[in-house]
Write a protein that holds these residues in place. Structure first.
Motif, short mmCIF file in Angstrom:
data_model
loop_
_atom_site.label_atom_id
_atom_site.label_comp_id
_atom_site.label_asym_id
_atom_site.label_seq_id
_atom_site.Cartn_x
_atom_site.Cartn_y
_atom_site.Cartn_z
N VAL A 165 0.83 -1.20 0.00
CA VAL A 165 0.00 0.00 0.00
C VAL A 165 0.87 1.25 0.00
CG1 VAL A 165 -1.75 1.29 1.28
CG2 VAL A 165 -1.85 -1.21 1.20
N VAL A 168 1.91 2.60 -3.41
CA VAL A 168 0.84 3.34 -4.09
C VAL A 168 0.68 4.73 -3.48
CG1 VAL A 168 -1.63 3.36 -4.62
CG2 VAL A 168 -0.35 1.21 -4.71
N LEU A 169 0.71 4.80 -2.14
CA LEU A 169 0.58 6.08 -1.46
C LEU A 169 1.74 7.02 -1.81
CD1 LEU A 169 -0.63 4.95 2.09
CD2 LEU A 169 -1.99 5.95 0.24
#
Length: 252
Positions: A165, A168-169
């Protein structure tokens, strides 16, 4: 609800590349470009060594779990993306610190060109010199905004599984930062404060992400990241004229 137009935002960098070829803007593109080339030559070797060292260190922190070790190629890619994004924006920060007085004036000339006003550079050098302290302080504000968020995302990126994650952040955050970085030049010319600019871009977040996305991608490509900075400044001026110019007075 997110506002703005992502696909319209994507077009501003391309427009910026067209604008930097305009006769009245070329001089203020060439000078910071030369500075960036010298800076890039000095830092290229050191950034490459740092990249390799950080990748090796991050892989050494992984726990000795069999299923994680079997996915080591994936973590190499994820850590590589995170570090590349850090280095890309780090280079942009340094380039903008050095070139910021030129870029503010380039944004002003670009805005005048787009709005049909006559472009005159008679007072260009005097204005650039007078604006150096203010331009540098504006860059410091952006760095102070960037660093704590970057550190938080870096910590997330070092946690196995969570880094799926975090990568992506990181990419979304860098896209946002690129929009914030460059639209700040025309905003500063209109005396819009940095907090007010963040609110303004937040109100057209889809357009901001659309503009920042190709800039973030280009900033990761060696050589291309040298010319993307002035193009992004010109594209940001176009963004300001079409997305934000009508609303800036209420933010001052």
């Amino acid at each position: 609800m997110l506002k703005g137009n992502f696909f319209r935002g994507l077009g501003y960098l391309g427009e910026g590349f067209r604008l930097i070829r305009q006769p009245g803007l070329r001089l203020f593109v060439i000078i910071p470009l030369i500075i960036n080339i010298l800076l890039f030559g000095l830092l290229f070797y050191f950034l490459a060594e740092l990249f390799a060292a950080m990748i090796a260190a991050a892989m050494g922190w992984l726990p000795d779990w069999a299923w994680l070790q079997s996915l080591d190629w994936l973590f190499w890619i994820l850590y590589g993306v995170v570090i590349l994004l850090m280095l890309a924006y780090g280079f942009v920060i340094l380039a903008n610190l050095i070139g910021s007085p030129f870029y503010g004036y380039l944004a002003e000339l670009t805005e005048k060109h787009l709005t049909g006003q006559e472009v005159s550079t008679d007072d260009g050098w005097g204005q650039i010199i007078r604006d150096i302290p203010r331009a540098l302080w504006r860059e410091v504000q952006k760095i102070l905004y960037y660093l704590p968020r970057a550190i938080g995302l870096l910590i997330l990126g070092l946690i196995p599984v969570v880094n799926l994650v975090a990568a992506v952040l990181w990419f979304l955050f860098n896209s946002w930062m690129m929009a914030l970085q460059y639209v700040d030049y025309p905003a500063d010319n209109h005396k819009v404060s940095f907090p007010a600019l963040r609110k303004l871009l937040g109100d057209t977040r889809l357009s901001a992400f659309g503009f920042g996305l190709p800039v973030a991608l280009a900033a990761m490509v060696p050589v291309l990241n040298l010319v993307v900075v002035p193009a992004a400044v010109c594209g940001a001026a176009a963004y300001w004229v079409r997305e934000s110019g009508a609303d800036y007075k209420q933010l001052k």
